[in-house]
Design an enzyme around this catalytic site. Sequence first.
Site, PDB file in Angstrom:
ATOM      1  N   SER A 241     -20.524  31.209 -32.199  1.00  0.00           N
ATOM      2  CA  SER A 241     -21.044  32.120 -31.443  1.00  0.00           C
ATOM      3  C   SER A 241     -21.561  31.652 -30.129  1.00  0.00           C
ATOM      4  O   SER A 241     -20.646  31.017 -29.563  1.00  0.00           O
ATOM      5  CB  SER A 241     -22.274  32.920 -32.240  1.00  0.00           C
ATOM      6  OG  SER A 241     -22.344  33.936 -31.762  1.00  0.00           O
ATOM      7  N   LYS A 245     -18.907  29.141 -27.659  1.00  0.00           N
ATOM      8  CA  LYS A 245     -18.830  29.308 -26.132  1.00  0.00           C
ATOM      9  C   LYS A 245     -19.082  27.767 -25.668  1.00  0.00           C
ATOM     10  O   LYS A 245     -18.220  27.321 -24.872  1.00  0.00           O
ATOM     11  CB  LYS A 245     -19.816  30.255 -25.520  1.00  0.00           C
ATOM     12  CG  LYS A 245     -19.636  31.695 -26.177  1.00  0.00           C
ATOM     13  CD  LYS A 245     -20.564  32.476 -25.477  1.00  0.00           C
ATOM     14  CE  LYS A 245     -21.190  33.488 -26.260  1.00  0.00           C
ATOM     15  NZ  LYS A 245     -20.398  34.831 -26.730  1.00  0.00           N
ATOM     16  N   TRP A 332     -17.686  42.371 -32.644  1.00  0.00           N
ATOM     17  CA  TRP A 332     -18.176  42.252 -31.448  1.00  0.00           C
ATOM     18  C   TRP A 332     -17.605  41.186 -30.707  1.00  0.00           C
ATOM     19  O   TRP A 332     -17.535  41.011 -29.170  1.00  0.00           O
ATOM     20  CB  TRP A 332     -19.875  41.891 -31.658  1.00  0.00           C
ATOM     21  CG  TRP A 332     -20.507  41.827 -30.473  1.00  0.00           C
ATOM     22  CD1 TRP A 332     -21.504  40.735 -30.222  1.00  0.00           C
ATOM     23  CD2 TRP A 332     -20.903  42.657 -29.546  1.00  0.00           C
ATOM     24  NE1 TRP A 332     -22.017  41.094 -28.988  1.00  0.00           N
ATOM     25  CE2 TRP A 332     -21.869  42.292 -28.458  1.00  0.00           C
ATOM     26  CE3 TRP A 332     -20.374  44.201 -29.168  1.00  0.00           C
ATOM     27  CZ2 TRP A 332     -22.144  42.715 -27.350  1.00  0.00           C
ATOM     28  CZ3 TRP A 332     -20.613  44.747 -28.181  1.00  0.00           C
ATOM     29  CH2 TRP A 332     -21.668  44.155 -27.134  1.00  0.00           C
ATOM     30  N   HIS A 386     -19.856  38.033 -38.916  1.00  0.00           N
ATOM     31  CA  HIS A 386     -20.370  36.859 -37.843  1.00  0.00           C
ATOM     32  C   HIS A 386     -21.014  35.796 -38.787  1.00  0.00           C
ATOM     33  O   HIS A 386     -22.252  35.962 -38.917  1.00  0.00           O
ATOM     34  CB  HIS A 386     -21.171  37.462 -37.002  1.00  0.00           C
ATOM     35  CG  HIS A 386     -21.278  36.717 -35.831  1.00  0.00           C
ATOM     36  ND1 HIS A 386     -20.278  36.442 -34.772  1.00  0.00           N
ATOM     37  CD2 HIS A 386     -22.408  36.013 -35.312  1.00  0.00           C
ATOM     38  CE1 HIS A 386     -21.094  35.488 -33.765  1.00  0.00           C
ATOM     39  NE2 HIS A 386     -21.810  35.284 -34.151  1.00  0.00           N
TER      40      HIS A 386
END
Length: 406
Positions: A241, A245, A332, A386
């Site tokens: 998540s 990044k 998402w 997720h």
Amino acid sequence: MSRDADGLAPPSRCRPTDELPPLLEFRDGSPVENPADWRERREELRRLLRHYVYGYAPDPPEIETTSERTPKILDGAATLVETEIAFAELPDDAPTITLAVFLPSDAVAADRSVPVLLGLNWRGNHAAVDDPAVRITDTAREHGGRDEGAAERGAAADYWCVEHVIARGYGFATFQLADVDPDSGDPADGVRPYYDGELPGPPGTEWGVLAAWAWGLQRCVDALGPMDAVRTEEIAVLGHSRCGKAALLAGATDERIGLVAPHQSGTGGMALDRDNDQEGVGDITGMFPQWFADTYAAFDGQVDRLPVDSHSLAALVAPRPLFDTAGARDYWTNPGRALDAVRAAEPVWELLGAEGIGDDLPLYGDDAITDETVGSLCHYRRETGHSLNEGYLDAVLDFADVHFDG
Ligand code: GCU
């Protein structure tokens, strides 16, 4: 709407990759034709990504480390090395990083170095395993993630699966993201204020929190590299998540990192900004303005003007191995647009003489990950929302087994 192999409708459309900013063309329109050209183009892209998206980080500082070693933790399976990383150029009250390194006991006993997975954690090093040997740091007491005070020991054990990683012959290294920046949204927190006025870029391009976390990961590579127990060329960086990044950014901008595995990294990570019908630039910079350079928010509503996209960041990893992982139901993060970025970046691996994508992507679930099936660039999915779990870690390690000698 097309469907994934498992019958789930991906939430995003696929768009031809020729609508993305070209990778193998300089800003002035001249072509990138060979590896020497790519070295220059890589620098150009790196500058553009810093300028328009993540911000300029400071030059690497000298680090000072002190380590403490505890053998026979995790029921004897691992040796723990806790390393405090401080920065010579910063004052005494500046943040330090507490890096916990778990090494397989059999390798330590045999003086054998191992490949290491390096990941940024959210809730504290002591939450990654349930073992009293791991120090609960002041940072962890102050920023326990979703808990009041420090998280429970082992609260994230099923997430990191450290014992399993160790059993597969890898080391595992981690630090808590709040050591570098607690993500409070307060610019006075973390390490960034110590570099105010000293960053290489123009005003508005100062590093955001993602770049600060990536910098922290790179400082851990500084510390891991000289350790005898670590195979210096075989440090893989992994994150989930927002940490995915940061892991991608760290790996893309630091060629010492041997393998890059962003997990469900979404917008600001592997998912393209263009034609992203999940988290848009306006969504992410509205909710988390602190993550990026201020320049990025201006592209809300005019994303086509960005001279880069996530495929540009991914391409900086080439020719090193990149393993992008996604949850088929994790809408998402837009797995469809992450896969498009992987596909769009492939020509750079090919230009550099590395095999890009092996078999058709995405790979799913128990698909074999061997040197027969994967090249240097892969996108893999499991049937989850997720989350991170042993299935994903096994896939990362299978991919690492293909690319690492250790
Ligand atoms: C939010 C954010 C994502 C991010 C995620 C996380 O959902 O929109 O971009 O990846 O938080 O890090 O947990």
